[in-house]
Design a protein around this motif. Structure first.
Motif, PDB file in Angstrom:
ATOM      1  N   THR A 159     -60.030 -38.771  -9.311  1.00 58.85           N
ATOM      2  CA  THR A 159     -59.589 -39.508 -10.493  1.00 58.85           C
ATOM      3  C   THR A 159     -58.186 -40.098 -10.384  1.00 58.85           C
ATOM      4  OG1 THR A 159     -58.766 -37.449 -11.487  1.00 58.85           O
ATOM      5  CG2 THR A 159     -61.022 -38.126 -12.051  1.00 58.85           C
ATOM      6  N   ARG A 160     -57.418 -39.751  -9.362  1.00 61.46           N
ATOM      7  CA  ARG A 160     -56.028 -40.201  -9.274  1.00 61.46           C
ATOM      8  C   ARG A 160     -55.766 -41.099  -8.064  1.00 61.46           C
ATOM      9  NH1 ARG A 160     -51.946 -35.245 -10.775  1.00 61.46           N
ATOM     10  NH2 ARG A 160     -52.967 -34.504 -12.681  1.00 61.46           N
ATOM     11  N   GLY A 161     -56.799 -41.742  -7.591  1.00 61.91           N
ATOM     12  CA  GLY A 161     -56.607 -42.585  -6.423  1.00 61.91           C
ATOM     13  C   GLY A 161     -56.287 -41.805  -5.175  1.00 61.91           C
ATOM     14  N   GLU A 162     -56.771 -40.549  -5.112  1.00 62.31           N
ATOM     15  CA  GLU A 162     -56.496 -39.675  -3.971  1.00 62.31           C
ATOM     16  C   GLU A 162     -57.789 -39.220  -3.303  1.00 62.31           C
ATOM     17  OE1 GLU A 162     -52.519 -37.350  -5.621  1.00 62.31           O
ATOM     18  OE2 GLU A 162     -54.485 -36.420  -5.816  1.00 62.31           O
ATOM     19  N   ARG A 163     -57.729 -39.071  -2.022  1.00 58.44           N
ATOM     20  CA  ARG A 163     -58.801 -38.421  -1.272  1.00 58.44           C
ATOM     21  C   ARG A 163     -58.822 -36.940  -1.650  1.00 58.44           C
ATOM     22  NH1 ARG A 163     -60.678 -39.307   4.309  1.00 58.44           N
ATOM     23  NH2 ARG A 163     -61.329 -37.342   5.260  1.00 58.44           N
ATOM     24  N   ILE A 164     -60.008 -36.368  -1.826  1.00 62.68           N
ATOM     25  CA  ILE A 164     -60.144 -34.943  -2.126  1.00 62.68           C
ATOM     26  C   ILE A 164     -60.826 -34.257  -0.948  1.00 62.68           C
ATOM     27  CG2 ILE A 164     -61.182 -33.208  -3.645  1.00 62.68           C
ATOM     28  CD1 ILE A 164     -60.969 -35.106  -5.937  1.00 62.68           C
ATOM     29  N   GLU A 165     -60.305 -33.103  -0.566  1.00 65.28           N
ATOM     30  CA  GLU A 165     -60.943 -32.250   0.437  1.00 65.28           C
ATOM     31  C   GLU A 165     -61.169 -30.887  -0.188  1.00 65.28           C
ATOM     32  OE1 GLU A 165     -58.573 -32.044   3.953  1.00 65.28           O
ATOM     33  OE2 GLU A 165     -58.265 -34.215   4.077  1.00 65.28           O
ATOM     34  N   TRP A 166     -62.302 -30.264   0.133  1.00 67.62           N
ATOM     35  CA  TRP A 166     -62.570 -28.939  -0.417  1.00 67.62           C
ATOM     36  C   TRP A 166     -63.432 -28.113   0.522  1.00 67.62           C
ATOM     37  CZ3 TRP A 166     -65.137 -33.306  -1.883  1.00 67.62           C
ATOM     38  CH2 TRP A 166     -66.510 -33.258  -2.088  1.00 67.62           C
ATOM     39  N   LEU A 167     -63.313 -26.797   0.372  1.00 64.77           N
ATOM     40  CA  LEU A 167     -64.104 -25.833   1.122  1.00 64.77           C
ATOM     41  C   LEU A 167     -65.281 -25.402   0.253  1.00 64.77           C
ATOM     42  CD1 LEU A 167     -64.090 -24.126   3.789  1.00 64.77           C
ATOM     43  CD2 LEU A 167     -62.961 -22.330   2.467  1.00 64.77           C
ATOM     44  N   VAL A 168     -66.459 -25.313   0.856  1.00 69.18           N
ATOM     45  CA  VAL A 168     -67.686 -24.947   0.146  1.00 69.18           C
ATOM     46  C   VAL A 168     -68.283 -23.708   0.799  1.00 69.18           C
ATOM     47  CG1 VAL A 168     -70.005 -25.686  -0.533  1.00 69.18           C
ATOM     48  CG2 VAL A 168     -68.160 -27.384  -0.341  1.00 69.18           C
ATOM     49  N   ILE A 169     -68.632 -22.713  -0.012  1.00 67.02           N
ATOM     50  CA  ILE A 169     -69.413 -21.582   0.490  1.00 67.02           C
ATOM     51  C   ILE A 169     -70.580 -21.379  -0.471  1.00 67.02           C
ATOM     52  CG2 ILE A 169     -69.455 -19.126   1.049  1.00 67.02           C
ATOM     53  CD1 ILE A 169     -66.599 -19.295   1.900  1.00 67.02           C
ATOM     54  N   GLU A 170     -71.779 -21.492   0.074  1.00 60.41           N
ATOM     55  CA  GLU A 170     -73.007 -21.392  -0.728  1.00 60.41           C
ATOM     56  C   GLU A 170     -73.788 -20.155  -0.289  1.00 60.41           C
ATOM     57  OE1 GLU A 170     -76.716 -24.245  -2.186  1.00 60.41           O
ATOM     58  OE2 GLU A 170     -75.554 -24.784  -0.405  1.00 60.41           O
ATOM     59  N   THR A 171     -74.091 -19.282  -1.243  1.00 66.26           N
ATOM     60  CA  THR A 171     -74.761 -18.012  -0.949  1.00 66.26           C
ATOM     61  C   THR A 171     -76.000 -17.857  -1.817  1.00 66.26           C
ATOM     62  OG1 THR A 171     -73.417 -16.838  -2.581  1.00 66.26           O
ATOM     63  CG2 THR A 171     -72.569 -16.925  -0.330  1.00 66.26           C
ATOM     64  N   LEU A 172     -76.919 -17.022  -1.378  1.00 60.03           N
ATOM     65  CA  LEU A 172     -78.134 -16.765  -2.151  1.00 60.03           C
ATOM     66  C   LEU A 172     -77.840 -15.787  -3.281  1.00 60.03           C
ATOM     67  CD1 LEU A 172     -80.897 -16.361   0.607  1.00 60.03           C
ATOM     68  CD2 LEU A 172     -80.215 -18.418  -0.644  1.00 60.03           C
ATOM     69  N   ALA A 173     -78.263 -16.142  -4.484  1.00 58.38           N
ATOM     70  CA  ALA A 173     -78.125 -15.244  -5.626  1.00 58.38           C
ATOM     71  C   ALA A 173     -79.034 -14.038  -5.439  1.00 58.38           C
ATOM     72  CB  ALA A 173     -78.478 -15.971  -6.912  1.00 58.38           C
TER      73      ALA A 173
END
Length: 314
Positions: free
Chosen positions: A129-143
């Motif tokens: 939303t601020r004209g910036e590139r976003i980077e993020w870490l994702v961890i997906e696990t089974l419920a």
């Protein structure tokens, strides 16, 4: 980012409580990856535009019941489309940039250090939303309920339905956020029944946390250690933002859990052959029982995630 590393490595100082890295055969091994050379993907989760994506560890690399450990990015003005979680629990840990985390159609501002937990039956997405590139870490696990239904399906020799058939979107009265209108991908329209402890709650001791059932947003800059056992039902148990001063050492690893270590900024020396030096964007996963000694070559910031290994397994 500080790039002024010392001209010569600082030797690690082993202690009696930090054994050298194991060399004996093991069922699961240390895995190493970096965020370099990510894939470029168009239309993630049914939206428009491109995203960068890199798998850092996959299901076959870990003993805990996970889908993947991933790094992702969207460009300035980019969108990671809204989608429903009907099998898995997932964290988004913001590393770079500012934007809005979309939770069940409502936008919540996020920044580096923001940590968003999304459990079963919730819809989430991310917008720059601020004209910036976003980077993020994702961890997906089974419920937990997904693990149980997989086991039941295997025992019965059938493809049993994983989750009860109800419409999560209709039940929640969900409306897509305007930024992603028309792009919601439900990944099936199922949700888990509410279980004990799944009523809306705040994290104990959290400051300004936003909670909706099994979905919580917190700021690791204010609260650097998060116990996830009251949020998620699967293997993810703890998330820590760890800052080391130049020359500082620390040992990681547990006997009954796997450990994911992501270097967000800095340079580290380790006691593992072949991985003696880690830099920004490096990720290591340690099997249960493995110990890792690191020494910061400069001021360094890393994120440490604990994944509990199923009981009764070696």
């Amino acid at each position: 980012m500080n790039t002024n590393a010392p001209t010569s490595p600082m030797p690690l100082t082993p202690t009696s409580t930090v054994p050298a890295a194991r060399t004996a055969p093991r069922a699961f091994c240390i895995t190493s990856s970096t965020t370099e050379r990510p894939a470029r993907i168009q239309g993630v989760h049914g939206t428009v535009g491109w995203s960068g994506w890199k798998a850092l560890a996959a299901r076959r690399h870990l003993q805990a019941p996970i889908e993947a450990v991933e790094w992702a990015t969207i460009p300035a003005g980019g969108i990671s489309g809204e989608h429903l979680h009907s099998r898995t629990e997932e964290i988004y840990l913001i590393l770079r940039g500012h934007g809005d985390f979309l939770l069940d159609g409502t936008a919540h501002p996020v920044h580096p250090g923001s940590l968003a937990f999304t459990g079963l039956g919730h819809v989430h997405g991310l917008v720059s939303t601020r004209g910036e590139r976003i980077e993020w870490l994702v961890i997906e696990t089974l419920a937990a309920i997904t693990q149980e239904r997989y086991r039941r399906s295997t025992d019965e020799g059938s493809s049993a339905e994983l989750l009860p058939q109800t419409s999560a979107l209709a039940e929640r009265g969900h409306q897509s956020h305007p930024a992603t209108t028309g792009t919601t991908n439900t990944h099936g329209t199922t949700r888990a029944p509410r279980t004990a402890g799944s009523t809306p709650h705040q994290l104990p001791g959290s400051t300004g946390g936003i909670a909706v059932g099994h979905a919580v947003i917190v700021d690791l800059n204010d609260q650097p250690v998060i116990d996830a056992s009251d949020i998620f039902t699967g293997p993810l148990r703890r998330v820590e933002r760890c800052v080391l001063a130049a020359g500082e050492q620390r040992c990681f690893g547990q006997d009954d859990a796997e450990t994911v270590i992501f270097i967000d900024d800095g340079t580290l020396q380790t006691n593992i052959a072949g991985e003696e030096h880690l830099r920004t964007g490096s990720c290591l996963t340690l099997p249960a029982g493995e110990k890792l000694l690191v020494g910061a070559q400069q001021h360094s910031r890393l994120y440490v995630i604990t994944l509990v290994v199923p009981s009764g397994q070696p």
